[in-house]
Motif scaffolding. Sequence first.
Motif, PDB file in Angstrom:
ATOM      1  N   LEU A   1      40.133  41.984  48.666  1.00 54.35           N
ATOM      2  CA  LEU A   1      41.106  43.001  48.261  1.00 54.35           C
ATOM      3  C   LEU A   1      42.252  42.416  47.448  1.00 54.35           C
ATOM      4  O   LEU A   1      42.750  43.052  46.522  1.00 54.35           O
ATOM      5  N   THR A   2      42.691  41.224  47.818  1.00 59.72           N
ATOM      6  CA  THR A   2      43.873  40.647  47.187  1.00 59.72           C
ATOM      7  C   THR A   2      43.555  39.663  46.077  1.00 59.72           C
ATOM      8  O   THR A   2      44.447  39.327  45.292  1.00 59.72           O
ATOM      9  N   GLY A   3      42.327  39.178  46.023  1.00 66.49           N
ATOM     10  CA  GLY A   3      41.985  38.161  45.040  1.00 66.49           C
ATOM     11  C   GLY A   3      42.708  36.850  45.299  1.00 66.49           C
ATOM     12  O   GLY A   3      42.897  36.053  44.395  1.00 66.49           O
TER      13      GLY A   3
ATOM     14  N   LEU B   1      51.308  37.102  47.699  1.00 65.40           N
ATOM     15  CA  LEU B   1      52.160  38.225  48.046  1.00 65.40           C
ATOM     16  C   LEU B   1      51.360  39.336  48.719  1.00 65.40           C
ATOM     17  O   LEU B   1      51.753  39.880  49.743  1.00 65.40           O
ATOM     18  N   LEU B   2      50.202  39.643  48.141  1.00 67.24           N
ATOM     19  CA  LEU B   2      49.355  40.676  48.743  1.00 67.24           C
ATOM     20  C   LEU B   2      48.813  40.243  50.096  1.00 67.24           C
ATOM     21  O   LEU B   2      48.625  41.060  50.993  1.00 67.24           O
TER      22      LEU B   2
ATOM     23  N   GLY C   1      45.015  42.799  60.723  1.00 66.42           N
ATOM     24  CA  GLY C   1      46.103  42.945  59.766  1.00 66.42           C
ATOM     25  C   GLY C   1      46.468  44.397  59.523  1.00 66.42           C
ATOM     26  O   GLY C   1      45.856  45.324  60.058  1.00 66.42           O
ATOM     27  N   VAL C   2      47.461  44.550  58.687  1.00 61.50           N
ATOM     28  CA  VAL C   2      47.991  45.863  58.348  1.00 61.50           C
ATOM     29  C   VAL C   2      46.954  46.706  57.614  1.00 61.50           C
ATOM     30  O   VAL C   2      46.912  47.924  57.763  1.00 61.50           O
ATOM     31  N   TRP C   3      46.099  46.066  56.849  1.00 58.83           N
ATOM     32  CA  TRP C   3      45.112  46.787  56.045  1.00 58.83           C
ATOM     33  C   TRP C   3      44.209  47.671  56.892  1.00 58.83           C
ATOM     34  O   TRP C   3      43.707  48.691  56.422  1.00 58.83           O
ATOM     35  N   LEU C   4      43.982  47.306  58.153  1.00 56.16           N
ATOM     36  CA  LEU C   4      43.159  48.122  59.043  1.00 56.16           C
ATOM     37  C   LEU C   4      43.997  48.873  60.061  1.00 56.16           C
ATOM     38  O   LEU C   4      43.734  50.035  60.355  1.00 56.16           O
TER      39      LEU C   4
END
Length: 158
Positions: free
Chosen positions: A146-148, A152-153, A34-37
């Motif tokens: 991270l997003t719980g 959306l997150l 994903g974008v997070w990495l």
Amino acid sequence: MSATYRIQDEPRPGALGHLVVNPVFPLLAFMMAGVWLGVPWFIFNGFAMGSVSRRKETLLAVLVVPGTLLLFMLLGVLMKLDVLTKASLPYALVGITVWKLAVGYVLYNLQQRSFALHEYYGGVVRNGALVLVASIFLGSRVIMELTGGNKLLLVLLG
């Protein structure tokens, strides 16, 4: 006497030049984890290798999340206006995935030029497979933490 000739687009590795990986690893992380990495890895790799286009790479990488948010909001507006139905929404959400993949591919192409020169002139290249495999197996757990579980997150970071 030292050589004074310098190729203009030759990368100038920084202090972290020994941590450079082939840009295919951040691209695969972008696609699989994903974008997070993917985004931070592309930015880090560009600065570590001293990529000539690192400013452009950083700007493009930073625009992924706001661009995704904008597309998500646009789909919400189209739903409110009844342009999209609940049945067509999953197909429209593919556009967000295409956006992220397109940005990842552009980042890869920008960074590949500098990486080829970095490698050709004897720069150190690390193998990013371990980070990639770990992110594939642990990525979903990290994103959920991270997003719980916020949808959306999840769309923004996934």
